[in-house]
Design an enzyme around this catalytic site. Structure first.
Site, PDB file in Angstrom:
ATOM      1  N   ASP A 246      87.964 -15.014 -34.408  1.00 39.14           N
ATOM      2  CA  ASP A 246      89.032 -14.101 -34.006  1.00 39.14           C
ATOM      3  C   ASP A 246      90.139 -14.124 -35.052  1.00 39.14           C
ATOM      4  OD1 ASP A 246      90.663 -12.440 -32.331  1.00 39.14           O
ATOM      5  OD2 ASP A 246      91.737 -14.240 -31.668  1.00 39.14           O
ATOM      6  N   ASP A 250      90.904 -11.212 -38.482  1.00 39.92           N
ATOM      7  CA  ASP A 250      92.166 -10.479 -38.685  1.00 39.92           C
ATOM      8  C   ASP A 250      92.697 -10.730 -40.089  1.00 39.92           C
ATOM      9  OD1 ASP A 250      92.254  -9.436 -36.087  1.00 39.92           O
ATOM     10  OD2 ASP A 250      94.392  -9.889 -35.861  1.00 39.92           O
TER      11      ASP A 250
HETATM   12  C1  IPM Z   1      89.479  -9.177 -30.828  1.00 48.18           C
HETATM   13  C2  IPM Z   1      90.658  -9.237 -29.903  1.00 48.18           C
HETATM   14  C3  IPM Z   1      90.192  -9.814 -28.573  1.00 48.18           C
HETATM   15  C4  IPM Z   1      89.724 -11.232 -28.831  1.00 48.18           C
HETATM   16  C5  IPM Z   1      91.231  -9.770 -27.422  1.00 48.18           C
HETATM   17  C6  IPM Z   1      91.755  -8.368 -27.205  1.00 48.18           C
HETATM   18  C7  IPM Z   1      90.678 -10.330 -26.155  1.00 48.18           C
HETATM   19  O1  IPM Z   1      91.683  -9.980 -30.470  1.00 48.18           O
HETATM   20  O2  IPM Z   1      88.499  -8.475 -30.506  1.00 48.18           O
HETATM   21  O3  IPM Z   1      89.513  -9.813 -31.878  1.00 48.18           O
HETATM   22  O4  IPM Z   1      90.527 -12.162 -28.859  1.00 48.18           O
HETATM   23  O5  IPM Z   1      88.516 -11.403 -29.013  1.00 48.18           O
HETATM   24 MG    MG Z   2      91.307 -10.570 -32.490  1.00 44.82          MG
END
Ligand code: IPM
Ligand code: MG
Length: 366
Positions: A246, A250
């Site tokens: 996660d 990003d």
């Molecule tokens: C992602 C998002 C999700 C996650 C959230 C919205 C639950 O951040 O798809 O990366 O943490 O997996």
């Molecule tokens: Mg995420």
């Protein structure tokens, strides 16, 4: 073939509309059916993932998903918050393999926060395990501490866990993906501290024995976060657990300049998949017509390739996106001087135009 269209909240509805437009112009034999999800579903049916939406997703060959979430739902109890819809879909459909490519388009090198030479030509693939780890581990909750630094006080806890089959199957996905690329896998863990990730590292190493043609390296997650901004092009395929994935996905997205360009795919063992842009619902710009629809359009391309067995149509969409970028069309998030700023809809229309143009050329050439 059936595609479930789940636009969701915020910019989700705007960007999915453009992707649907693109899919329609392909003139392929599939049916599309739309259902509410996230905050929109909570408003309409009192639950972020109503039974009817889940049933549609399960029955479909693929799901095209927009985004969910809005600050106004932050005070709802957890099970009713929009994010539960995406977590519920992942769990119910068994979507354990999440592909998040980070590709830096030549036209957008300047938009990265890193020096152009560090990101020019960047093409890495983050494979995130999506249905295990501390996200889904039980038990979790709040209780009164019986030990620790403050016995007798209120505490909260979650459980980090991975079973052998969960690690094995995601490791196979990563090694097989690497075979179609540059044959290098970086497995990211925290084996120096966590039992769960020592096990992860051991199992990935065992599975690697079946892939002698692929190079495997292990990296601690803190170092991986650092290497991603120091020398991102050294990576090819990165495989990691749900939470580290996660965070790192990003970070990797930002290397490319705009998260508005990045698609993603979440697949189960039957290659049924959910396709969504890597970005969120962006309530701050919702309704303004300025969101970038390209990540969703590229997600539709991934869907055609992975779940609907239409690789040629997928390649046509990718070429059309490349073409609108070369034409200098930019939504606000990727705009720079000397290019032409367009709205969400204009960008979608331009992709459709590039696509129909490409079809015509193909027809003329026979
Ligand atoms: C992602 C998002 C999700 C996650 C959230 C919205 C639950 O951040 O798809 O990366 O943490 O997996
Ligand atoms: Mg995420």
């Amino acid at each position: 073939m059936k595609i479930a269209i789940l636009p969701g909240d915020g910019i989700g509805t705007e960007i999915v509309a453009e992707a649907v437009k693109v899919l329609k112009v392909l003139d392929l034999p599939f049916e599309m059916e739309t259902a509410p999800v996230g905050g929109a579903a909570y408003e309409a049916a009192g639950h972020p993932l109503p039974d009817s939406t889940l049933a549609l997703a399960k029955a479909a060959d693929a799901v095209l998903f927009g985004a969910v979430g809005d600050w106004k739902y932050d005070t709802l109890e957890r099970r009713l918050r929009p994010e539960q819809a995406i977590l519920g879909l992942r769990k119910e459909l068994g979507l354990f393999a999440n592909f998040r490519p980070a590709i830096c388009y030549p036209e957008l090198t300047h938009a990265s926060s890193l020096k152009p030479e560090l990101v020019a030509g960047l093409d890495i693939l983050i494979i995130r395990e999506l249905t295990g780890d501390i996200y889904f581990g039980q038990p979790r909750g709040r209780r009164t501490a019986v030990d620790g630094h403050f016995p007798g006080s209120e505490e909260a806890f979650d459980t980090m866990r991975y079973s052998r089959p969960e690690i094995e199957r995601i490791a196979h996905v990563a090694f097989q993906a690497a075979r179609k690329r540059n044959r290098k896998v970086t497995s990211v863990d925290k084996a120096n501290v966590l039992e769960t990730f020592q096990f992860w590292k051991d199992v990935v190493t065992e599975v690697h024995a079946q892939y002698p043609d692929v190079e495997l390296e292990h990296m601690y997650v803190d170092n991986a976060a650092m290497q991603l901004v120091k020398a991102p092009k050294k990576f090819d395929v990165v495989v990691t657990g749900n939470m580290f994935g996660d965070i790192l996905s990003d970070e990797a997205a930002m290397l490319t300049g705009s998260i508005g360009m990045l698609p993603s795919a979440s697949l189960n063992a039957a290659n049924q998949g959910l396709y969504e842009p890597s970005h969120g619902s962006a309530p701050d710009i919702a309704g303004k017509g300025i969101a970038n629809p390209l990540a969703t359009i590229l997600s539709a391309a991934m869907m055609l390739k992975f779940s609907l067995n239409q690789p040629e149509a997928a390649a046509r969409i990718e070429a059309a996106v490349q073409s609108v970028l070369s034409q200098g069309l930019r939504t606000a998030d990727i705009y720079s001087e000397g290019t032409r700023k367009v709205s969400t809809r204009e960008m979608g229309d331009a992709v459709v135009a590039a696509l129909t143009g490409a079809t015509m050329t193909k027809t003329i050439k026979g």
